[in-house]
Scaffold this active site. Sequence first.
Site, PDB file in Angstrom:
ATOM      1  N   HIS A  10      47.177  33.790 116.301  1.00 49.08           N
ATOM      2  CA  HIS A  10      46.667  34.452 115.194  1.00 49.08           C
ATOM      3  C   HIS A  10      48.011  34.484 114.316  1.00 49.08           C
ATOM      4  O   HIS A  10      47.645  33.661 113.181  1.00 49.08           O
ATOM      5  CB  HIS A  10      46.566  36.176 114.657  1.00 49.08           C
ATOM      6  CG  HIS A  10      44.679  36.274 114.973  1.00 49.08           C
ATOM      7  ND1 HIS A  10      43.588  35.875 114.457  1.00 49.08           N
ATOM      8  CD2 HIS A  10      44.808  37.193 116.207  1.00 49.08           C
ATOM      9  CE1 HIS A  10      43.008  37.121 115.417  1.00 49.08           C
ATOM     10  NE2 HIS A  10      43.151  37.486 116.500  1.00 49.08           N
ATOM     11  N   SER A  41      40.581  37.113 121.003  1.00 43.80           N
ATOM     12  CA  SER A  41      40.078  37.882 121.520  1.00 43.80           C
ATOM     13  C   SER A  41      39.127  38.814 121.162  1.00 43.80           C
ATOM     14  O   SER A  41      37.300  39.504 121.037  1.00 43.80           O
ATOM     15  CB  SER A  41      41.268  38.455 121.910  1.00 43.80           C
ATOM     16  OG  SER A  41      42.069  37.915 123.390  1.00 43.80           O
TER      17      SER A  41
END
Length: 455
Positions: A10, A41
């Site tokens: 991210h 994830s």
Amino acid sequence: MKVIVVGSSHGGFEAVREILADRPDAEIQWYEKGDFLSFLSCGMQLYLEGIVKNVNDVSYATPEGMRAQGVSVFTETEVTAVDAKQHSVYIVDHKNGQKREEQYDKLILSPGATPATLPVAGNDLKNIYAMRGRDWAIKLKERTVDPEINNVVVIGAGYIGIEAAETFAKAGKHVTVVDMLPRLLAKYLDEELTDIVTKEMEKHDIKAAPGQAIKKFVGKDGHVTQVITDQATYPADLVIVATGIKPNTKWLSGIVDLDDHGMIKVDDQQRTSADDIYAVGDATLVKFAPTNGTKSPIALATNARRQGRIAGKNAVGNAAKTPLVSGSSALSVFKYKFASTGIKEGTAAQFNLETKSTLVTDTFRPSFVPDENGNDKVWFKLTYDPQTTRILGAQILSTQDVTQNINTISLAIQAKLTLSDLAYADFFFQPGFDRPWNIMNVGAQQALRDLEKNK
């Protein structure tokens, strides 16, 4: 200008995006140690349950797509060391074993974190899995359809653990969830709401085993067969360890300042102690809005993405500060959907705060709307400072999706709004959507009554 970004989850992804937007002429090198770019994830459950069919779709970007935008992308390539004084990094290409050195003007680190392991006997047995990253996603998917897997023990009752438990229960396995805390999801919901969710999980053959510590794993022929706690023994054909994460920062010791837990120290611009080096993501702390900026470990994708954008801006000379965050999150557990933000009754003590909470219930729509048309019960719990009436946090739960209300509470926390501000705040009403008074209005109004009674 040459910017090197390390890590593709991210924070790293958002840093690259920001640099592309602010300085399209900059040279960007983006390094990922693994063989896949930008795996999410947090989207793993969607893949494990077959909602997303291809594991490679659970990502933000592809190397080809980013290269088309001018980014030099390197996968299976690890930055192993940094020379901050010389503004250089040392790189190993794991595809061919070649090593090289690269110079940078700015360096953005998004090293992430690794799943915590349990230092108990038997932790090296086979069929003890983690639930983080693409490789583990593929292995776990195989186990959901493995006829030899009947009993699954999940260790850790946070979001990742509960997602694992639901996935394997839906796959027809018997699941036990073990956690040291006294309740499942205790960090996210207070007791009134965890009771509801726990009962729902029990209906789907998930056994809750809270308040227990793992003592050892027992195996046969090298494979795990039992999990032994300080209170019981559970059969296990598969164990999923979801007990948290630890920052991937040992390799940065002596290069940037780390705290006692190995977290990278950063300022409001995401700058580290070393010149021209920034850090973002799960290996850093964030400032918590309900406590006016207490630095806290809140490992959420939203925080990492925000930090990545701020680091990218500052790296190319556009001054920006990372805002305080409320720690907002949401999850679905079978038919229930919930969200929470800020401080809960059960977490106030760790911040040494005096708080008061008010729980209200209502129906999703006006009473004349039949139940079969989605008029379900809503639980809303509001936490606030009893002296100043400042809003500090909230939780919401229903079989209907009312989770977006928590985004409003998150903004209220950051804006330091009070119960009076929220009690009569202007929200729309339409019978096909909601009640005449939004549940947040109802909660704040009741909280004011509660305070008045206690004067």
